[in-house]
Design a protein around this motif. Structure first.
Motif, PDB file in Angstrom:
ATOM      1  N   MET A   1       0.850  -1.199   0.000  1.00  0.00           N
ATOM      2  CA  MET A   1       0.000   0.000   0.000  1.00  0.00           C
ATOM      3  C   MET A   1       0.886   1.251   0.000  1.00  0.00           C
ATOM      4  SD  MET A   1      -3.184  -1.165   0.174  1.00  0.00           S
ATOM      5  CE  MET A   1      -4.420  -0.284   1.135  1.00  0.00           C
ATOM      6  N   ILE A   6      -5.783   4.369   2.737  1.00  0.00           N
ATOM      7  CA  ILE A   6      -7.213   4.686   2.827  1.00  0.00           C
ATOM      8  C   ILE A   6      -7.870   3.699   3.784  1.00  0.00           C
ATOM      9  CG2 ILE A   6      -9.399   4.744   1.571  1.00  0.00           C
ATOM     10  CD1 ILE A   6      -7.810   5.539  -0.935  1.00  0.00           C
ATOM     11  N   TYR A   7      -7.532   2.429   3.591  1.00  0.00           N
ATOM     12  CA  TYR A   7      -8.269   1.401   4.329  1.00  0.00           C
ATOM     13  C   TYR A   7      -7.612   1.097   5.673  1.00  0.00           C
ATOM     14  CZ  TYR A   7     -10.830   1.268   0.079  1.00  0.00           C
ATOM     15  OH  TYR A   7     -11.606   1.645  -0.988  1.00  0.00           O
ATOM     16  N   ILE A  12     -12.279   0.569   8.207  1.00  0.00           N
ATOM     17  CA  ILE A  12     -12.891  -0.756   8.076  1.00  0.00           C
ATOM     18  C   ILE A  12     -13.889  -0.980   9.216  1.00  0.00           C
ATOM     19  CG2 ILE A  12     -12.443  -3.258   8.001  1.00  0.00           C
ATOM     20  CD1 ILE A  12     -11.202  -1.890   5.615  1.00  0.00           C
ATOM     21  N   ARG A  16     -17.997  -1.473   8.877  1.00  0.00           N
ATOM     22  CA  ARG A  16     -18.687  -2.685   9.336  1.00  0.00           C
ATOM     23  C   ARG A  16     -19.726  -2.374  10.399  1.00  0.00           C
ATOM     24  NH1 ARG A  16     -14.955  -6.755   7.820  1.00  0.00           N
ATOM     25  NH2 ARG A  16     -15.488  -6.903   5.628  1.00  0.00           N
ATOM     26  N   CYS A  38     -20.533   5.589  -7.540  1.00  0.00           N
ATOM     27  CA  CYS A  38     -20.294   4.446  -6.658  1.00  0.00           C
ATOM     28  C   CYS A  38     -21.571   3.691  -6.366  1.00  0.00           C
ATOM     29  CB  CYS A  38     -19.779   4.942  -5.324  1.00  0.00           C
ATOM     30  SG  CYS A  38     -18.100   4.508  -4.981  1.00  0.00           S
ATOM     31  N   GLY A  62     -23.471   1.985   1.041  1.00  0.00           N
ATOM     32  CA  GLY A  62     -22.362   2.700   0.442  1.00  0.00           C
ATOM     33  C   GLY A  62     -21.058   1.962   0.613  1.00  0.00           C
ATOM     34  N   CYS A  63     -20.012   2.534   0.031  1.00  0.00           N
ATOM     35  CA  CYS A  63     -18.688   1.938   0.146  1.00  0.00           C
ATOM     36  C   CYS A  63     -18.125   2.208   1.545  1.00  0.00           C
ATOM     37  CB  CYS A  63     -17.756   2.507  -0.919  1.00  0.00           C
ATOM     38  SG  CYS A  63     -17.448   4.265  -0.726  1.00  0.00           S
ATOM     39  N   ALA A  64     -16.991   1.625   1.850  1.00  0.00           N
ATOM     40  CA  ALA A  64     -16.403   1.765   3.187  1.00  0.00           C
ATOM     41  C   ALA A  64     -16.102   3.229   3.499  1.00  0.00           C
ATOM     42  CB  ALA A  64     -15.126   0.934   3.269  1.00  0.00           C
ATOM     43  N   ARG A 109     -12.729   9.263  -5.474  1.00  0.00           N
ATOM     44  CA  ARG A 109     -13.191   8.777  -4.170  1.00  0.00           C
ATOM     45  C   ARG A 109     -13.550   9.891  -3.194  1.00  0.00           C
ATOM     46  NH1 ARG A 109     -12.703   3.402  -3.490  1.00  0.00           N
ATOM     47  NH2 ARG A 109     -14.586   3.763  -2.296  1.00  0.00           N
TER      48      ARG A 109
ATOM     49  N   ASP B 348     -19.386  -8.292   1.791  1.00  0.00           N
ATOM     50  CA  ASP B 348     -19.950  -6.999   2.158  1.00  0.00           C
ATOM     51  C   ASP B 348     -19.019  -5.845   1.816  1.00  0.00           C
ATOM     52  OD1 ASP B 348     -17.994  -7.482   3.984  1.00  0.00           O
ATOM     53  OD2 ASP B 348     -19.105  -6.746   5.713  1.00  0.00           O
ATOM     54  N   VAL B 349     -18.125  -6.058   0.874  1.00  0.00           N
ATOM     55  CA  VAL B 349     -17.186  -4.993   0.521  1.00  0.00           C
ATOM     56  C   VAL B 349     -17.691  -4.274  -0.731  1.00  0.00           C
ATOM     57  CG1 VAL B 349     -14.792  -4.425  -0.011  1.00  0.00           C
ATOM     58  CG2 VAL B 349     -15.303  -6.422   1.414  1.00  0.00           C
ATOM     59  N   HIS B 350     -17.761  -2.958  -0.647  1.00  0.00           N
ATOM     60  CA  HIS B 350     -18.250  -2.194  -1.790  1.00  0.00           C
ATOM     61  C   HIS B 350     -17.254  -2.271  -2.963  1.00  0.00           C
ATOM     62  CE1 HIS B 350     -19.522   1.143  -4.280  1.00  0.00           C
ATOM     63  NE2 HIS B 350     -20.683   1.100  -3.639  1.00  0.00           N
ATOM     64  N   HIS B 352     -16.229  -0.237  -5.116  1.00  0.00           N
ATOM     65  CA  HIS B 352     -15.257   0.853  -5.282  1.00  0.00           C
ATOM     66  C   HIS B 352     -14.088   0.714  -4.321  1.00  0.00           C
ATOM     67  CE1 HIS B 352     -17.759   2.708  -8.206  1.00  0.00           C
ATOM     68  NE2 HIS B 352     -16.886   3.673  -8.361  1.00  0.00           N
ATOM     69  N   ASP B 353     -14.332   0.086  -3.191  1.00  0.00           N
ATOM     70  CA  ASP B 353     -13.224  -0.179  -2.266  1.00  0.00           C
ATOM     71  C   ASP B 353     -12.314  -1.255  -2.858  1.00  0.00           C
ATOM     72  OD1 ASP B 353     -14.179   1.656  -0.364  1.00  0.00           O
ATOM     73  OD2 ASP B 353     -15.605   0.185   0.387  1.00  0.00           O
ATOM     74  N   VAL B 354     -12.926  -2.246  -3.500  1.00  0.00           N
ATOM     75  CA  VAL B 354     -12.139  -3.299  -4.168  1.00  0.00           C
ATOM     76  C   VAL B 354     -11.282  -2.681  -5.272  1.00  0.00           C
ATOM     77  CG1 VAL B 354     -12.254  -5.412  -5.537  1.00  0.00           C
ATOM     78  CG2 VAL B 354     -13.905  -5.045  -3.691  1.00  0.00           C
ATOM     79  N   THR B 356     -10.281   0.351  -5.691  1.00  0.00           N
ATOM     80  CA  THR B 356      -9.235   1.243  -5.195  1.00  0.00           C
ATOM     81  C   THR B 356      -8.032   0.432  -4.709  1.00  0.00           C
ATOM     82  OG1 THR B 356     -10.776   3.004  -4.639  1.00  0.00           O
ATOM     83  CG2 THR B 356      -8.690   3.004  -3.450  1.00  0.00           C
ATOM     84  N   ILE B 357      -8.296  -0.675  -4.027  1.00  0.00           N
ATOM     85  CA  ILE B 357      -7.191  -1.499  -3.526  1.00  0.00           C
ATOM     86  C   ILE B 357      -6.424  -2.161  -4.680  1.00  0.00           C
ATOM     87  CG2 ILE B 357      -6.623  -3.575  -2.174  1.00  0.00           C
ATOM     88  CD1 ILE B 357      -8.860  -2.731  -0.227  1.00  0.00           C
ATOM     89  N   GLU B 407      -5.497  -9.582  -1.473  1.00  0.00           N
ATOM     90  CA  GLU B 407      -5.181  -8.456  -0.585  1.00  0.00           C
ATOM     91  C   GLU B 407      -6.479  -7.813  -0.061  1.00  0.00           C
ATOM     92  OE1 GLU B 407      -2.211  -5.883  -2.327  1.00  0.00           O
ATOM     93  OE2 GLU B 407      -2.836  -4.242  -1.020  1.00  0.00           O
ATOM     94  N   VAL B 411      -7.377  -7.197   3.773  1.00  0.00           N
ATOM     95  CA  VAL B 411      -7.659  -5.870   4.341  1.00  0.00           C
ATOM     96  C   VAL B 411      -9.021  -5.858   5.032  1.00  0.00           C
ATOM     97  CG1 VAL B 411      -8.147  -3.453   3.752  1.00  0.00           C
ATOM     98  CG2 VAL B 411      -6.178  -4.605   2.731  1.00  0.00           C
ATOM     99  N   PHE B 412      -9.992  -6.479   4.390  1.00  0.00           N
ATOM    100  CA  PHE B 412     -11.350  -6.478   4.947  1.00  0.00           C
ATOM    101  C   PHE B 412     -11.618  -7.682   5.860  1.00  0.00           C
ATOM    102  CE2 PHE B 412     -11.920  -3.148   1.907  1.00  0.00           C
ATOM    103  CZ  PHE B 412     -12.896  -2.329   2.466  1.00  0.00           C
ATOM    104  N   LYS B 413     -10.543  -8.415   6.158  1.00  0.00           N
ATOM    105  CA  LYS B 413     -10.627  -9.526   7.118  1.00  0.00           C
ATOM    106  C   LYS B 413     -11.761 -10.493   6.783  1.00  0.00           C
ATOM    107  CE  LYS B 413      -8.870  -6.694  10.942  1.00  0.00           C
ATOM    108  NZ  LYS B 413      -8.918  -5.337  10.358  1.00  0.00           N
ATOM    109  N   LEU B 414     -11.807 -10.909   5.508  1.00  0.00           N
ATOM    110  CA  LEU B 414     -12.883 -11.823   5.090  1.00  0.00           C
ATOM    111  C   LEU B 414     -12.526 -13.268   5.457  1.00  0.00           C
ATOM    112  CD1 LEU B 414     -13.722 -10.281   1.616  1.00  0.00           C
ATOM    113  CD2 LEU B 414     -14.998 -10.015   3.730  1.00  0.00           C
TER     114      LEU B 414
END
Lengths: 149, 414
Positions: A1, A6-7, A12, A16, A38, A62-64, A109, B348-350, B352-354, B356-357, B407, B411-414
């Protein structure tokens, strides 16, 4: 990264388990907004007593980034005076989550991050204009909301 | 017989952009080909050559440059006709893209042939460009718009088409050849047969088909076929509408203006012959001409080879992706039944977050509703991620995608 993450754990965690997630029936302020890019879609509900925000909730999908920023925004404005909230700047919100870098690095974003603030500014504007009939108090909130991103 | 050797290295060396590094100096892994394809040097050189040596307007002036440009423009028309096995070159109309082609039909054919009580049929997996023009038309005329639903595998429930056709009210069926989200290949032969039997016209949106497989319009038997150049190595701003001559001749013009007329008087105009009747104004001369180089490029590789390469990649990607923790893949999951397009989500990951990563690793995938919100509603999601492949995509690139998706899961601990 990269150097500007960002994350983070915080994002996160908020995504959640969002804060103040839910609906207020017949709120004083209600604003729906969405981000066609989005597909973020939120409803923001605010109750006020006099000039003070007594209750804030939001729901939607929405997204995170969107979920985390909306959560933090609802926490930040709880109990605040409408005048203070009117002057709330985008940096105030972004810096709380360490997302200030998004303004420069991700014009895409940034929209996710600021959707709730835009909804809030528009919502307060409508509250002043439509419910209180006070365009002076509404000030330039509408223009400000429109120029957030 | 086409060559069975497929030289990926040699193909890749023709695409300058594939040498790019993005983000933190990561090699670009371009997997957004369903949105637009990259351009080979041959196409880029063609556009430079046109502006450097030939630029002029077409069809009117008699000077040397105008003649050269007109000739090159019309040569592309013939090349497109040959590429699609169309016998009559006059049936090839240049427009700015698939969207304009479909709107042209909705306006110029639809307004005179669809009336109150008639039915227009489309499907749940259409792009907005094959939904919105029909909504506008049916709302204006009082006709009904009906949808063919998809089943859990992302395939059309064609028995619904039978039901609609049985009413005898269907005037047009507008359908994608390949879904831009799920990649599902429509059984267009079957659909066309059904439509013919019921005397309904059929329009096919081939935006995701012509770039990726052999399309033989001459033997297909449909009425309208639309596609775009930019998804098949060509420039943006060029698309093609093919329609049968009898239909085009009886249609009113779409846009009025220069080049589409024969004679203009104060209160009346006679229109030009096909195809010019539908090409008002100065067309996109430069881009149409350099589209020729894109068709040459694909012809040289051979469309069967293009398709086989994509089947191989899709098979490889589906197998690896299905092992990533928390992933949900939509569609047929059968490389023989779908184009080189894979749509997916994480629990449950949006999306756009995917995106971006994975973008941090140089991987370009698309996230969003893909201009297919009707389909998103059906899948009960706001958006999906989509990886789409093309002639230059490698298995190594798919590996980079898979690593990046792992990854995301981490990051999202799936």
């Amino acid at each position: 990264m990269s150097a500007d993450p960002i994350y983070t754990e915080m994002i996160i965690e908020y995504s959640r388990n969002p804060s103040n997630f839910g609906k207020i029936e017949n709120p004083h302020i209600h604003r729906h907004d969405s981000n066609p890019l989005c597909g973020d879609s939120i409803d923001l509900y605010v109750n006020v007593d006099g000039n003070k925000i007594t209750e804030v909730k939001f729901d939607g999908k929405g997204c995170a980034i969107c979920m985390a920023c909306t959560s933090v925004l609802t926490e930040m404005i709880q109990g605040k005076n409408l005048e203070e909230v009117k002057n709330f700047k985008k940096d105030d919100l972004l810096s709380e989550l360490g997302l200030g870098h998004l303004i420069k690095t991700s014009p895409v974003r940034i929209k996710c991050a600021l959707l709730s603030l835009k909804a809030l500014k528009y919502g307060i504007y409508s509250y002043f204009v439509d419910k209180m009939n006070d365009t002076e108090a509404a000030g330039n909130l509408k223009e400000e909301a429109a120029s957030l991103y | 017989m086409q060559s069975t050797t497929y030289s990926l290295d040699s193909i890749r060396s023709d695409f300058p952009v594939l040498e790019r590094k993005v983000r933190d100096n990561k090699p670009l892994v371009y997997l957004d080909n369903a949105a637009t394809a990259q351009k080979p040097i041959q196409v880029i050189d063609a556009i430079t050559d046109y502006y450097k040596n030939h630029n002029s307007n077409i069809h009117r002036a008699v000077h040397a440059l105008a003649e050269e440009s007109t000739e090159a423009f019309e040569a592309t028309r013939s090349k497109v006709a040959k590429f699609l096995n169309v016998a009559n070159t006059k049936e090839i109309i240049f427009v700015k893209g698939t969207t304009e082609a479909i709107n042209l039909v909705a306006y110029a054919w639809g307004r005179d042939n669809v009336q109150k009580g008639d039915i227009v049929v489309t499907t749940e997996y259409e792009h907005h460009s094959n939904i919105v023009p029909w909504q506008i038309l049916t709302q204006e005329t009082g006709a009904d718009l009906k949808y063919i639903d998809i089943d859990e595998n992302g395939e059309l429930m064609l028995e619904q088409l039978d039901e609609y056709l049985a009413t005898g009210k269907v005037k047009l069926v507008a359908i994608s050849h390949v879904s831009n989200v799920l990649g599902t290949i429509t059984d267009v032969k079957e659909v066309i047969k059904k439509c013919k039997n019921a005397d309904a016209k059929i329009l096919i949106d081939g935006a995701q088909a012509v770039p990726h497989m052999k399309v033989d319009i001459g033997n297909l038997g449909c009425d309208f076929y639309a596609f775009s150049a930019h998804k098949m190595l060509g420039p943006t701003g060029v698309g093609v509408l093919w329609a049968r001559k009898e239909l085009l001749e009886n249609m009113r013009p779409f846009l009025g203006g220069g080049d589409m007329i024969r004679e203009v008087h104060k209160y009346e105009t006679t229109y030009n012959d096909l195809p010019y009747k539908f090409e008002a104004g100065t067309p996109n001369v430069a881009d149409v001409i350099c589209f020729s180089a894109a068709i040459d490029y694909l012809t040289k590789i051979g469309m069967d080879n293009v398709r086989n390469h994509e089947i191989e990649l899709t098979e490889y990607a589906l197998e690896k992706m299905s092992k990533v923790k928390g992933i949900v893949i939509y569609g047929t999951k059968d490389p023989k039944k779908q184009g080189g397009v894979i749509s997916f989500n994480f629990n449950d990951v949006h999306p756009h977050d995917v995106a971006t990563i994975v973008d941090k690793n140089g991987v370009a995938i698309r996230s969003g509703h893909h201009c297919a919100q009707v389909l998103m509603e059906k899948l009960e999601v706001a958006a999906t991620n989509r990886a789409s492949f093309y002639i230059y995509t490698t298995k190594q690139e798919i590996d980079v995608l898979i690593d990046s998706l792992e990854e995301v899961a981490k990051v999202f601990k799936l």
